[in-house]
Design a protein around this motif. Sequence first.
Motif, mmCIF file in Angstrom:
data_model
loop_
_atom_site.group_PDB
_atom_site.id
_atom_site.type_symbol
_atom_site.label_atom_id
_atom_site.label_comp_id
_atom_site.label_asym_id
_atom_site.label_seq_id
_atom_site.Cartn_x
_atom_site.Cartn_y
_atom_site.Cartn_z
ATOM 1 N N UNK A 157 3.302 -10.490 -0.736
ATOM 2 C CA UNK A 157 3.671 -9.585 -1.815
ATOM 3 C C UNK A 157 4.875 -8.725 -1.428
ATOM 4 N N UNK A 158 5.586 -8.291 -2.458
ATOM 5 C CA UNK A 158 6.607 -7.245 -2.335
ATOM 6 C C UNK A 158 6.128 -6.060 -3.164
ATOM 7 N N UNK A 159 6.083 -4.881 -2.554
ATOM 8 C CA UNK A 159 5.470 -3.724 -3.221
ATOM 9 C C UNK A 159 6.356 -2.488 -3.101
ATOM 10 N N UNK A 160 6.497 -1.771 -4.206
ATOM 11 C CA UNK A 160 7.207 -0.489 -4.231
ATOM 12 C C UNK A 160 6.248 0.568 -4.756
ATOM 13 N N UNK A 161 6.176 1.698 -4.078
ATOM 14 C CA UNK A 161 5.258 2.759 -4.505
ATOM 15 C C UNK A 161 5.893 4.126 -4.286
ATOM 16 N N UNK A 162 5.518 5.068 -5.143
ATOM 17 C CA UNK A 162 6.010 6.444 -5.018
ATOM 18 C C UNK A 162 4.886 7.406 -5.347
ATOM 19 N N UNK A 163 4.751 8.481 -4.565
ATOM 20 C CA UNK A 163 3.689 9.464 -4.827
ATOM 21 C C UNK A 163 4.004 10.306 -6.051
ATOM 22 N N UNK A 164 2.965 10.835 -6.676
ATOM 23 C CA UNK A 164 3.078 11.768 -7.799
ATOM 24 C C UNK A 164 2.401 13.052 -7.355
ATOM 25 N N UNK A 165 3.110 14.191 -7.476
ATOM 26 C CA UNK A 165 2.583 15.461 -6.986
ATOM 27 C C UNK A 165 2.555 16.500 -8.097
ATOM 28 N N UNK A 166 1.665 17.491 -7.904
ATOM 29 C CA UNK A 166 1.612 18.591 -8.870
ATOM 30 C C UNK A 166 2.574 19.696 -8.463
ATOM 31 N N UNK A 168 2.139 22.372 -6.961
ATOM 32 C CA UNK A 168 1.874 22.938 -5.636
ATOM 33 C C UNK A 168 2.246 21.973 -4.523
ATOM 34 N N UNK A 169 2.794 20.826 -4.886
ATOM 35 C CA UNK A 169 3.154 19.827 -3.892
ATOM 36 C C UNK A 169 1.981 18.999 -3.422
ATOM 37 N N UNK A 170 0.849 19.081 -4.121
ATOM 38 C CA UNK A 170 -0.344 18.324 -3.729
ATOM 39 C C UNK A 170 -0.332 16.950 -4.412
ATOM 40 N N UNK A 171 -0.752 15.940 -3.674
ATOM 41 C CA UNK A 171 -0.807 14.584 -4.217
ATOM 42 C C UNK A 171 -1.826 14.489 -5.345
ATOM 43 N N UNK A 172 -1.435 13.835 -6.434
ATOM 44 C CA UNK A 172 -2.401 13.561 -7.503
ATOM 45 C C UNK A 172 -2.524 12.076 -7.790
ATOM 46 N N UNK A 173 -1.609 11.282 -7.251
ATOM 47 C CA UNK A 173 -1.690 9.844 -7.480
ATOM 48 C C UNK A 173 -0.481 9.117 -6.938
ATOM 49 N N UNK A 174 -0.471 7.786 -7.140
ATOM 50 C CA UNK A 174 0.638 6.935 -6.701
ATOM 51 C C UNK A 174 0.902 5.882 -7.776
ATOM 52 N N UNK A 175 2.191 5.637 -8.040
ATOM 53 C CA UNK A 175 2.600 4.552 -8.943
ATOM 54 C C UNK A 175 3.116 3.397 -8.097
ATOM 55 N N UNK A 176 2.703 2.180 -8.423
ATOM 56 C CA UNK A 176 3.096 1.014 -7.649
ATOM 57 C C UNK A 176 3.526 -0.121 -8.582
ATOM 58 N N UNK A 177 4.622 -0.781 -8.222
ATOM 59 C CA UNK A 177 5.036 -2.018 -8.884
ATOM 60 C C UNK A 177 5.137 -3.093 -7.816
ATOM 61 N N UNK A 178 4.410 -4.188 -7.990
ATOM 62 C CA UNK A 178 4.378 -5.248 -6.982
ATOM 63 C C UNK A 178 4.619 -6.608 -7.622
ATOM 64 N N UNK A 179 4.954 -7.570 -6.752
ATOM 65 C CA UNK A 179 5.157 -8.946 -7.199
ATOM 66 C C UNK A 179 4.639 -9.895 -6.130
ATOM 67 N N UNK A 180 4.047 -10.987 -6.581
ATOM 68 C CA UNK A 180 3.467 -11.956 -5.657
ATOM 69 C C UNK A 180 4.542 -12.892 -5.101
#
Length: 624
Positions: A157-166, A168-180
């Motif tokens: 796989x090839x994967x790209x991901x970036x964190x999402x923060x509130x 306060x700079x606290x992590x709330x999630x991650x967005x990922x786009x991948x391909x097989x």
Amino acid sequence: MDHTILLNRTWERFVKEDVLDSSRISKQILESWYRCKESNVDPYLVKGKTVLFGDEYFSKVSENETLLKIATPYIQSLWRSIKEKSRIIMLTDANGYVLKVIRDSIIDPICNQLNLIEGVKWTEKEVGTNAIGTALAIEEPIHVVGKEHYSLLSQNWTCSAAPIKNSRGELIGVLDISKNQPYYEFDIYSLTVSTAYAIESEWKLQEQRDRIALVELFLQFKQKDNEQMMISDINGYLVTASDSIMKIIRDGNNPHDFEVKNLKDFGIKILTKQPLYSGDHRLIGFKHFVKHVNENSNHYFSAVENFTFMGEQGNSIAFGKILCEMKKAAKSNVTVSIYGESGTGKEVVAKSIHVNSDRKDKPFVAVNCGAIPKELLESELFGYVEGAFTGARKKGYEGKFVQANRGTIFLDEIGEMPYSMQIALLRVLQEKEVVPIGSEKPIPVDVRIITATNKKLEELVRRGEFRQDLYYRIHVFDLKIPPLSERKQDIPELVKYFFKTKNINLTISSTIMDKLTAYSWPGNIRELFNVLEKMMILSEGKSLKLSHLPSYIKESNDNPSTPIDPRVESTKNLEGGFFSNNHKLQKEKMIKALQSTNGNIREAASLIGMPLSTFYRKMKKFNI
């Protein structure tokens, strides 16, 4: 030789022989592989291990309802733009659980086989190096391709991901786009990062809307209820409260960084807790009916009546908590790690622990690791024998560790210690003996070690600038000294203490004191004392006047202890986005530091305890 083949050989040698050629992979991937190794992740894993089904999964979805509501339109728009064979888009929560998946049906069998489905936990510890898990671990965007993945299940796989923060700079999630397919996709990586930032910006706007809604609800409740109450957001942070409660909480605290779980420290008891919902039926916070059961909030100071503090302790709760921890540390012989901004009095804290310990009658030896040239630090700490090197003293030199034998050694600015010296210090901690330069005979030493730094050692460890094994050796009992901006109630007492140490009988008018307490003090107590010193000189022993204050303090409008109206808590930046109030205060703190150092960026960064690279980055971000 093909890069993929080289990378595969690098991976095989690492998982089989624990040998790693760091020149062939990026630093982010290298550090991730080591974390996987330390966590005993199976490199031959073929499917995700932990999957939530049914009620457990829907509970996660419910917990992240706001994130899903904000992110889903962006994800759907992304899918329309990049829809193609073997593609998948995923959104996870802050713990790595996949909340939403959109994918090409052609890869359904592969994804089902890998357990790459909604509800799976996709972290480094679960499935090894991967874009989602590694983005969560480093809190930065990342692109992971093919054999860079630690476990077999992701290596096609090839994967790209970036964190999402509130805000306060606290992590709330991650967005990922991948391909097989295991090929680089830097355009998709850029798209992932931009979309994650857009979701993040939308989240921050929604936070402000929710805060406004909570304040409006509070005003409605206030008209009907005479009982003491407070409102918190869904993360447990204070939004607003009854005046009597707010006055108690504001004692040495920024109310909008205050967590409900700390109410008990102020003698405040929660009687009932009720959920509060937005107009679109989302949970946005809680109403707490509370009671102040302990009118005497000085219980911290009564607990340290027999503790001798070497400076002025004041009477703020923020510092009262630290005094209690110092007293506990003094009773034991454990290594103490002190963290605090420059000028907060870390050496005074270290001395206070020493003089209240069983070693009080023995030496207290202080060493500034950042002030001694690295080529001299080893001889300074461990000593040397006669003739050890050119210029050595005739009778040699007894190092600081031997000087501190049976007492306490205080290693200030431990974060500045060269990497090579960290190894030597670790050996001393393990063996409890030193070997002077030029000698082969070890000298046993019995010392209590206290370290201090204004740097985040965890961050230095992550960047490979501080040894992890040494970090765990010295990070046994940690103390975080609050900056002066969080204990402004103590400023009047600190002013009296300063004049007392100078044997000068001077008083300060309420107007000047108001200015002193309104200023943010990026240089902390050291800056306060420097200002008082200058004022004392300008006054020539007479009464202090407002004109004796530096202009940047006279003109300061800082007043963090004043409640902030949520409707104006954000200020627009030049790009039309929004800075949180925390960012606004941080910007002001940086500007004051630059003013205090006449524009010297390196000194300004040191003054507020911020890494120089971070200071430059934030100068650009805040358009300073």
